[in-house]
Design a protein around this motif. Structure first.
Motif, PDB file in Angstrom:
ATOM      1  N   GLY A  70      63.634 121.929  68.616  1.00 14.44           N
ATOM      2  CA  GLY A  70      63.229 123.272  69.001  1.00 14.44           C
ATOM      3  C   GLY A  70      63.006 123.338  70.502  1.00 14.44           C
ATOM      4  O   GLY A  70      62.387 122.451  71.088  1.00 14.44           O
ATOM      5  N   TYR A  71      63.536 124.374  71.100  1.00 20.14           N
ATOM      6  CA  TYR A  71      63.393 124.556  72.544  1.00 20.14           C
ATOM      7  C   TYR A  71      62.891 125.962  72.818  1.00 20.14           C
ATOM      8  O   TYR A  71      63.398 126.929  72.247  1.00 20.14           O
ATOM      9  N   GLY A  77      64.576 130.954  73.040  1.00 17.91           N
ATOM     10  CA  GLY A  77      64.860 129.538  72.840  1.00 17.91           C
ATOM     11  C   GLY A  77      65.860 129.346  71.725  1.00 17.91           C
ATOM     12  O   GLY A  77      66.668 130.229  71.444  1.00 17.91           O
ATOM     13  N   VAL A  79      66.543 126.763  67.833  1.00 21.21           N
ATOM     14  CA  VAL A  79      66.259 125.654  66.932  1.00 21.21           C
ATOM     15  C   VAL A  79      67.596 125.046  66.536  1.00 21.21           C
ATOM     16  O   VAL A  79      68.598 125.762  66.425  1.00 21.21           O
ATOM     17  N   LYS A 162      61.479 131.715  64.293  1.00 22.79           N
ATOM     18  CA  LYS A 162      60.468 131.766  65.361  1.00 22.79           C
ATOM     19  C   LYS A 162      59.342 130.771  65.097  1.00 22.79           C
ATOM     20  O   LYS A 162      58.845 130.119  66.020  1.00 22.79           O
ATOM     21  N   VAL A 165      60.685 127.183  65.949  1.00 22.33           N
ATOM     22  CA  VAL A 165      60.776 126.867  67.380  1.00 22.33           C
ATOM     23  C   VAL A 165      59.395 126.689  67.997  1.00 22.33           C
ATOM     24  O   VAL A 165      59.225 125.931  68.958  1.00 22.33           O
ATOM     25  N   GLN A 181      61.832 117.810  72.883  1.00 24.57           N
ATOM     26  CA  GLN A 181      62.283 118.973  72.109  1.00 24.57           C
ATOM     27  C   GLN A 181      62.403 118.680  70.616  1.00 24.57           C
ATOM     28  O   GLN A 181      62.675 119.571  69.827  1.00 24.57           O
TER      29      GLN A 181
END
Length: 196
Positions: A70-71, A77, A79, A162, A165, A181
């Motif tokens: 996840g970033y 971002g 996943v 959401k 991440v 990450q």
């Protein structure tokens, strides 16, 4: 043309032509340990890439895999999940379908293939949160300008993405740009199934 494509896809993915859906209607449900994510495949715009993902689902190659990276944040971002180069799961790499060819973009809820070089993608994918134009193909850029290949969009369960991440990351796992990450507790993909 659509009927021919549907027949071809039904042959390739071992589904009966009677039950085959039009390419614009194919959905896949990812039932995860965090909840259900439903995606709409863009078989009409990215037939190779979307077809590859559908094959992974039909052949149950994503069952028991996970979202492991996840970033960013819940607003911006991505996943990443999939087969993680497991030799028992991965299929041969597929041809790259850049966004400059498909017209698709890395916008909110887009699914795209993870890759090293263009044409190396197989069973790992990521889901975008927000808009990430830097991941789109840019033929005018220097170096590897092919971008990543968008093939689907989330139509249900973006709140699950959401939450994934935003989950805690390991400070030690991952190599190179992925260090920091990797999810502390990967989210299991229990099943990936084509919806009727």
């Amino acid at each position: 043309m659509i009927r021919l494509l549907t027949l071809l896809l039904s042959t390739l993915f071992l589904v009966s032509p009677v039950s085959a859906q039009a390419p614009s209607d194919v959905r896949v449900a990812l039932d995860t340990s965090a909840g259900r994510i439903v995606i709409l495949l863009h078989l009409d715009k990215a037939p190779v890439t979307a077809g590859n993902f559908l094959r992974y689902a039909v052949e149950k190659r994503l069952d028991g895999t996970s979202f492991y990276r996840g970033y960013g944040s819940a607003d911006y971002g991505f996943v990443q999940g999939g087969a993680q180069n497991d030799p028992k799961r991965i299929l041969p790499p597929i041809a790259h379908e850049p966004t400059s060819q498909t017209g698709l973009r890395h916008d909110d809820g887009a699914l795209s293939m993870a890759r090293y070089d263009p044409g190396s993608a197989n069973g790992d994918f990521f889901i975008v949160l927000g808009t990430m134009p830097a991941m789109d193909a840019n033929p005018l850029a220097q170096g590897d300008n092919a971008g990543f290949a968008v093939f689907a969009h989330v139509v249900e369960g973006l709140d699950i993405v959401k939450a994934i991440v935003a989950a805690p990351k390991s400070a030690t796992l991952g190599e190179g740009v992925m260090k920091g990450q990797m999810l502390e507790h990967p989210v299991r993909i229990i099943t990936a199934r084509r919806l009727p």
